[in-house]
Enzyme design. Sequence first.
Site, mmCIF file in Angstrom:
data_model
loop_
_atom_site.group_PDB
_atom_site.id
_atom_site.type_symbol
_atom_site.label_atom_id
_atom_site.label_comp_id
_atom_site.label_asym_id
_atom_site.label_seq_id
_atom_site.Cartn_x
_atom_site.Cartn_y
_atom_site.Cartn_z
ATOM 1 N N ASP A 15 -1.378 4.118 11.774
ATOM 2 C CA ASP A 15 -0.869 3.294 12.873
ATOM 3 C C ASP A 15 0.619 2.970 12.754
ATOM 4 O O ASP A 15 1.080 2.584 11.668
ATOM 5 C CB ASP A 15 -1.661 1.979 12.862
ATOM 6 N N HIS A 27 -6.790 4.597 23.177
ATOM 7 C CA HIS A 27 -7.070 3.183 23.472
ATOM 8 C C HIS A 27 -5.828 2.413 23.904
ATOM 9 O O HIS A 27 -5.928 1.241 24.246
ATOM 10 C CB HIS A 27 -7.683 2.535 22.226
ATOM 11 N N ASP A 28 -4.653 3.041 23.843
ATOM 12 C CA ASP A 28 -3.405 2.374 24.243
ATOM 13 C C ASP A 28 -2.880 2.866 25.590
ATOM 14 O O ASP A 28 -1.823 2.418 26.044
ATOM 15 C CB ASP A 28 -2.298 2.658 23.216
ATOM 16 N N ASP A 78 -8.835 3.957 10.558
ATOM 17 C CA ASP A 78 -7.494 3.619 11.043
ATOM 18 C C ASP A 78 -6.750 2.919 9.905
ATOM 19 O O ASP A 78 -7.302 2.018 9.275
ATOM 20 C CB ASP A 78 -7.615 2.687 12.251
ATOM 21 N N GLU A 134 0.690 8.221 13.843
ATOM 22 C CA GLU A 134 1.177 7.747 15.148
ATOM 23 C C GLU A 134 2.688 7.614 14.989
ATOM 24 O O GLU A 134 3.185 6.607 14.506
ATOM 25 C CB GLU A 134 0.548 6.403 15.516
HETATM 26 C C1 NOJ Z 1 -0.637 1.080 17.733
HETATM 27 C C2 NOJ Z 1 -2.087 0.836 18.068
HETATM 28 O O1 NOJ Z 1 -2.630 2.014 18.594
HETATM 29 C C3 NOJ Z 1 -2.106 -0.317 19.034
HETATM 30 O O2 NOJ Z 1 -3.366 -0.495 19.627
HETATM 31 C C4 NOJ Z 1 -1.643 -1.554 18.315
HETATM 32 O O3 NOJ Z 1 -1.496 -2.602 19.241
HETATM 33 C C5 NOJ Z 1 -0.289 -1.333 17.623
HETATM 34 N N1 NOJ Z 1 -0.153 -0.068 17.002
HETATM 35 C C6 NOJ Z 1 -0.079 -2.372 16.560
HETATM 36 O O4 NOJ Z 1 -0.912 -2.125 15.467
#
Ligand code: NOJ
Length: 559
Positions: free
Chosen positions: A201, A330-331, A98, A258
């Site tokens: 990210d 995971h989000d 990541d 992302e």
């Molecule tokens: C996206 C990540 O997937 C998330 O888990 C994180 O809180 C934020 N970016 C900040 O890095």
Amino acid sequence: MEKKWWHRKIVYQIYPKSFKDSNSDGIGDIRGIIEKLDYLQDLGIDLLWLSPIYRSPLADQGYDISDYYNIDPRFGSLEDLQELIEEGKKRNIGIVMDLVVNHCSDEHEWFKKACEDPEGPYGKFFYIEDHKKGEKLPCNWRSYFGGSCWDYLPGHDDKIYLHVFHKKQPDLNWENPLLRKEIYKMINWWLDKGIAGFRIDAIINIKKKLPFQDYPADRCDGLSSIENMLKEATGIGEFLNEMADECFRKHDSFTVGEVFNEKDSELPLFIGENGYFSTMFDFSTTFIDETPVSTVEPLKDLAEKYKKAAFASHKRVEGIGLLSNIIENHDEPRGVSRYIKPEDLCDNSKKMLAGIYFMMPGIPFIYQGQEIGMENLPEVKSMEELDDCANPHLYQRAIEDGLSEKDALKILSLKSRDNARTPFQWSEDKYTGFSDTEPWLKVNPKYKDINLEKQKDDAGSVFNFYKELIKLRKNPDYLDTMVYGEFSPYHEEQKNLLSFKRKADKTILVVANYQNEPQSLVLDRPVKSILMSNRKDICFDNGAISLQGYDFIIAELEN
Ligand code: NOJ
């Protein structure tokens, strides 16, 4: 489209803290992942994306990095990681790290030095502004985790710094070429270690619209969503192209961005030939249940909304590049709990959802536990049961939207990121076989019913359905059609039916009856063979298929 090595790959995402604990501290770790490599090989995946394992105070579970060149001792050591890379290679599994470079941790030495000497070189690695108590802030942007994105610089009552996420995640100033140089050096250091690439990210946030300015407030807190600023920010391409040139292109590495809020005109630059990234996530379906105000009401027309969103985003990138397909990460809450009505949640509907997203054009990603059909936590009774730093904002927002405390908790049950972060359900042993001590986050009590051990040898399980899907996609007879085949919706107007064709040297028809009621589908050409289905006795009659609720079929048609 020029063929690239990653187009044919299947990616598995590991959330290391919750995957497998090897040293009985309740926290998953690298050695736990090494233990499970044979399992992942047997499942059939090619690339393993690890959510962050760098040194971190874990304020945002590792997305707050205090040392980019080291592993957090809770996850293991650099030697462990090197072993994972080598062991992965033996099994043809590449490791994807990541890359979190919009921000670092406030415990990173760059930020500590910036606090010691804000006017010095490290002060310029961040966005630091003069500010006196009572004065207006430079802008009214709301941090993604709620509240203003400005906070006092530690040790200074006349200076503030910018953080678009948690206050322990100060934003890095990408306008500074010295910062960019440091980042590229670090990326190359990792790529030289033999990793396959990066998941990148929150990258869209690296370009700010400067000078800072207010945008119209969009909630009663008087703040404005950062998206309003991002819409106006231009010039991110220069940074991304430079990063790709300095790092990724040289190594022919796999990168998945992302990315949110990109403009249509930018798609070729992002994921086209020689784009900034190999691919980026398709988040389109995650927005279908986003309402302007919090609600616990079930989503109306779920199947139609899912179809519309998924089809539209693939039409949008057709001929340009490949998206990465997900139903969860995971989000996000668990995909099966989100995209299937609670009363219809069963193995067959889970398999249908798996089949749909897997067969769409793009690179399939599987998030840990998805392959056994892990579901959201049952109703959350109090905030204390949960962990994530984003929960208070989610809860507060629901209260501001007029929900009762009970319903605000329900919002957490539906939406909290903790839903996806509970320990992997390996078995029905105490602590799910994840650990032999109490895990850092509560175990989902559904683990007695939903666990790998129970499904491994059951040919009809969700797990074996995923294995079959992976095997089919890798079958050399169909690979080109599945990866590069033209996508065309089939009977798109038919309600709660999600069907499409993929056509290259073969023609494949995918059919999903996205509802509990039966319906039938007229075929425009004969079926050559059924390649896969979630029910054995599918019935064809006079050029039509009779579908039971949540039936899912992949068929080869006569050309
Ligand atoms: C996206 C990540 O997937 C998330 O888990 C994180 O809180 C934020 N970016 C900040 O890095």
